[in-house]
Design an enzyme around this catalytic site. Sequence first.
Site, mmCIF file in Angstrom:
data_model
loop_
_atom_site.group_PDB
_atom_site.id
_atom_site.type_symbol
_atom_site.label_atom_id
_atom_site.label_comp_id
_atom_site.label_asym_id
_atom_site.label_seq_id
_atom_site.Cartn_x
_atom_site.Cartn_y
_atom_site.Cartn_z
ATOM 1 N N SER A 139 1.054 -1.323 -0.280
ATOM 2 C CA SER A 139 -0.115 -0.166 0.009
ATOM 3 C C SER A 139 1.167 1.071 -0.140
ATOM 4 O O SER A 139 0.226 2.048 -0.305
ATOM 5 C CB SER A 139 -1.379 0.081 1.419
ATOM 6 O OG SER A 139 -0.177 -0.074 2.567
ATOM 7 N N HIS B 1 1.194 4.282 7.090
ATOM 8 C CA HIS B 1 0.717 5.571 5.624
ATOM 9 C C HIS B 1 1.186 6.529 6.183
ATOM 10 O O HIS B 1 1.509 7.234 7.131
ATOM 11 C CB HIS B 1 -1.010 4.850 5.622
ATOM 12 C CG HIS B 1 -1.061 3.880 5.426
ATOM 13 N ND1 HIS B 1 -2.749 3.466 4.965
ATOM 14 C CD2 HIS B 1 -1.204 2.617 4.198
ATOM 15 C CE1 HIS B 1 -2.409 2.695 3.864
ATOM 16 N NE2 HIS B 1 -1.568 1.560 4.059
ATOM 17 N N ASP C 158 -7.501 6.575 4.041
ATOM 18 C CA ASP C 158 -7.845 4.999 5.500
ATOM 19 C C ASP C 158 -9.287 5.258 6.118
ATOM 20 O O ASP C 158 -9.951 4.194 7.027
ATOM 21 C CB ASP C 158 -7.031 5.043 6.350
ATOM 22 C CG ASP C 158 -5.550 5.091 5.718
ATOM 23 O OD1 ASP C 158 -5.708 4.164 4.122
ATOM 24 O OD2 ASP C 158 -4.814 4.834 5.749
#
EC number: 3.4.21.89
Length: 184
Positions: free
Chosen positions: A56, A96, A122
């Site tokens: 990701s 992230h 998210d």
Amino acid sequence: MLSLDFLDDVRRMNKRQLYYQVLNFGMIVSSALMIWKGLMVITGSESPIVVVLSGSMEPAFHRGDLLFLTNRVEDPIRVGEIVVFRIEGREIPIVHRVLKIHEKQNGHIKFLTKGDNNAVDDRGLYKQGQHWLEKKDVVGRARGRVAGHLPCTLTSTRTSLWGPGQCDRASWDMFLKSLRKSAT
């Protein structure tokens, strides 16, 4: 499963040799734990080193990369910074990038994250009804990286120390090639 050769070696040892081997093993484990706890104190993070488990964050980080984290309370969270955070009800932390920051008038900061390789933010990952993360959710902030492929192999659910597991063959070959280069 233990091999019979190992058990034969243990049987042939006298008590002093066996005691010495157990003591050596205990020293190795103790040393590793002390180093880990020392890193926790120095970095301020409950987990000073993490392995990237998904794609990701590509191209910034790849599956199997090792990240070094810090989590200093006095450092403000900034847009663009890469954080590792935990979500209530999930065991594995997520790596992230901070996408947006929302600061209230009282100085309380909340923020939104997104994986570089993901199409949306998210909010779908957060617990139901949660739209922002808070500083208490942060495990650490990425401060360094070691590109790696072995951790990818070792953390796969279908893994073998002798082959690539869920990692592709090219990643495994690249890892072996880097080992050969470093040995010469």
